[in-house]
Design an enzyme around this catalytic site. Sequence first.
Site, mmCIF file in Angstrom:
data_model
loop_
_atom_site.group_PDB
_atom_site.id
_atom_site.type_symbol
_atom_site.label_atom_id
_atom_site.label_comp_id
_atom_site.label_asym_id
_atom_site.label_seq_id
_atom_site.Cartn_x
_atom_site.Cartn_y
_atom_site.Cartn_z
ATOM 1 N N HIS A 1 -3.753 -5.126 0.820
ATOM 2 C CA HIS A 1 -2.996 -5.502 1.710
ATOM 3 C C HIS A 1 -3.291 -7.044 2.058
ATOM 4 O O HIS A 1 -4.168 -7.720 2.493
ATOM 5 C CB HIS A 1 -3.679 -4.995 3.026
ATOM 6 C CG HIS A 1 -3.342 -3.679 3.156
ATOM 7 N ND1 HIS A 1 -2.456 -3.219 4.018
ATOM 8 C CD2 HIS A 1 -4.199 -2.689 2.735
ATOM 9 C CE1 HIS A 1 -2.412 -1.640 3.997
ATOM 10 N NE2 HIS A 1 -3.643 -1.382 3.523
ATOM 11 N N CYS B 1 1.068 -1.167 -0.164
ATOM 12 C CA CYS B 1 -0.052 0.085 -0.036
ATOM 13 C C CYS B 1 0.760 1.152 -0.038
ATOM 14 O O CYS B 1 1.376 1.492 -0.967
ATOM 15 C CB CYS B 1 -1.115 -0.202 1.259
ATOM 16 S SG CYS B 1 -2.360 0.945 1.038
ATOM 17 N N GLU C 1 -1.643 -9.046 3.583
ATOM 18 C CA GLU C 1 -1.448 -9.652 4.840
ATOM 19 C C GLU C 1 -2.953 -10.058 5.672
ATOM 20 O O GLU C 1 -2.758 -10.980 6.396
ATOM 21 C CB GLU C 1 -0.554 -8.795 5.825
ATOM 22 C CG GLU C 1 -1.255 -7.502 6.281
ATOM 23 C CD GLU C 1 -1.149 -6.340 5.291
ATOM 24 O OE1 GLU C 1 -0.820 -6.522 4.048
ATOM 25 O OE2 GLU C 1 -1.262 -5.263 5.587
HETATM 26 N N1 GLN Z 1 -1.824 6.698 3.127
HETATM 27 C C1 GLN Z 1 -2.044 5.956 1.722
HETATM 28 C C2 GLN Z 1 -3.400 6.233 0.937
HETATM 29 O O1 GLN Z 1 -4.425 6.565 1.493
HETATM 30 C C3 GLN Z 1 -1.710 4.485 2.000
HETATM 31 C C4 GLN Z 1 -2.821 3.787 2.637
HETATM 32 C C5 GLN Z 1 -2.293 2.493 3.376
HETATM 33 O O2 GLN Z 1 -0.956 2.266 3.323
HETATM 34 N N2 GLN Z 1 -3.114 1.795 3.868
HETATM 35 O O3 GLN Z 1 -3.486 5.858 -0.032
#
Ligand code: GLN
Length: 543
Positions: free
Chosen positions: A515, A381, A517
């Site tokens: 994600h 992410c 994970e």
């Molecule tokens: N801050 C980034 C976004 O909003 C990444 C978010 C995250 O890593 N969950 O896109």
Amino acid sequence: MTRFIFITGGVVSSLGKGLASAALGSLLQARGYKVRLRKLDPYINVDPGTMSPYQHGEVYVTDDGAETDLDLGHYERYTGVPARQSDNITTGRIYQNVIAKERRGAYLGSTVQVIPHVTDEIKAFVRSDVDDNDFVLVEIGGTVGDIEGLPFLEAIRQLGNELGRERALYIHLTLVPFLGAAGEIKTKPTQHSVKELLAIGIQPDILLCRCDRPIPDGERRKIALFCNVRNEAVIPAEDVSSIYHVPLAYRREGLDRQVLSHFGLDHETPPDLTRWQEIAKKVDAPEGEVTIAVVGKYVALLDAYKSLAEALTHGGFANNVKVNLEWVDSEVFENGDDAVQRLEGVDGILVPGGFGERGAEGKIEAATFARTHNIPYFGICFGMQMAVIEAARNLAGIDNANSTEFGPAEEPVVGLLTEWVRGNLTETRGEDDDKGGTMRLGAYPCQMAPDSQVAEIYGATAIEERHRHRYEVNINYLKRLEESGLRFSGLSPDGELPEIVELPGHPWFIGVQFHPELKSKPFDPHPLFASFIAAAVAQSRLV
Ligand code: GLN
């Protein structure tokens, strides 16, 4: 017939109620029962999505896009049952529903009160969306005695009465401390905590007693006597070396037997615990070890990266190695520390999800280090977004590449997501929208290039993974970035949103917008984590 098991906690917080619930769920499952687990959280936030990881730990995301308590992660990891929106509720959401009903006039002129309106709402939630489950395990957040937990305890008291003893069971998790100065185990805190429960009308059926050493028989009898439970229903939950030993430990202490005998169900036929025995073997006898540096912002609170740490452990299971985690605060690179000093010698670098500008340059530096030193890099992410900015600046020569998350950017290589497709709908967002529940949340499909490294890792070209982000790599930079060597190997089906990048020629350099994970299980390690740890094993043999 669905039976309900209510799990409360007493004496102190952090006794691991979520894990205890998850482990009991897995034991019942090992007997062939269908289980669901859910959590009632007494705080007033509508969901934990707007809370700092330092307040609340990780925000767990479900396929159907709910931002939930991290205990739901334990539930999924131990049972494999995908959690849903309907598996986590807070005081905030309960009141939101009650107030909306009041505004609609649904209460037909009544004075709206905690009992019965709020408790009815809680009860309706607990009993909703349960399909053909044999057991629904309901964990009540917080500790008995908390003011804000009272409506929830009252609701489960009423439910026990309505369902009857044959369909409801109360388990209370307590602490039985050892006092060094006295050289004794103390049962008084447990007695007090049960008294507190009794005062609100709940008589626990089973006490699960956290302790750091065996509880002698005399003490066990004393707890039973004072707390009005049977001797066999006082179950010691002694500390174990790994959380993955917990199901086996509970089985040895007879927790599942007590639960089944309460409901009058067969408890003689042993459960099939092969899955947990195999995991225990992997935990106890790894054939090697690797060290992964996790470069993030919330490294002082490990709960902030709960699923991530577990998924890395699972990646270790897939490769029969122990995974040591080195938590590196990304700000150290901005405060003068050199990446070389902190990252030299690690077998892999992972930059996890994150928010905000603080520490971002440090994460970019970690990505540079991994790329230029051929060290396996996994960007998740925010970690993917930072890796793309890194490539834009240092491979494609876009010097001012940045994310608009940190303010206006001359080269917005990462920008606000203003429009995307969910199923048949188009979602739109603006700069000034509410922050709660408005990110791109939950499972979305991704298409991978058939000849890509990720397609090979997954053994598939179409996948679904869970998301939680407000920003996105800007597709308009795709061509320039691909020409400089970064490959966009996974995209949303409409081709608009970059989901995966990889760096051909590097041993393992992958960034994912989702994600992974969140979907890894100890008995089914996520392919990306299995592959990343395999690359780290290869790396460890080089040094
Ligand atoms: N801050 C980034 C976004 O909003 C990444 C978010 C995250 O890593 N969950 O896109």
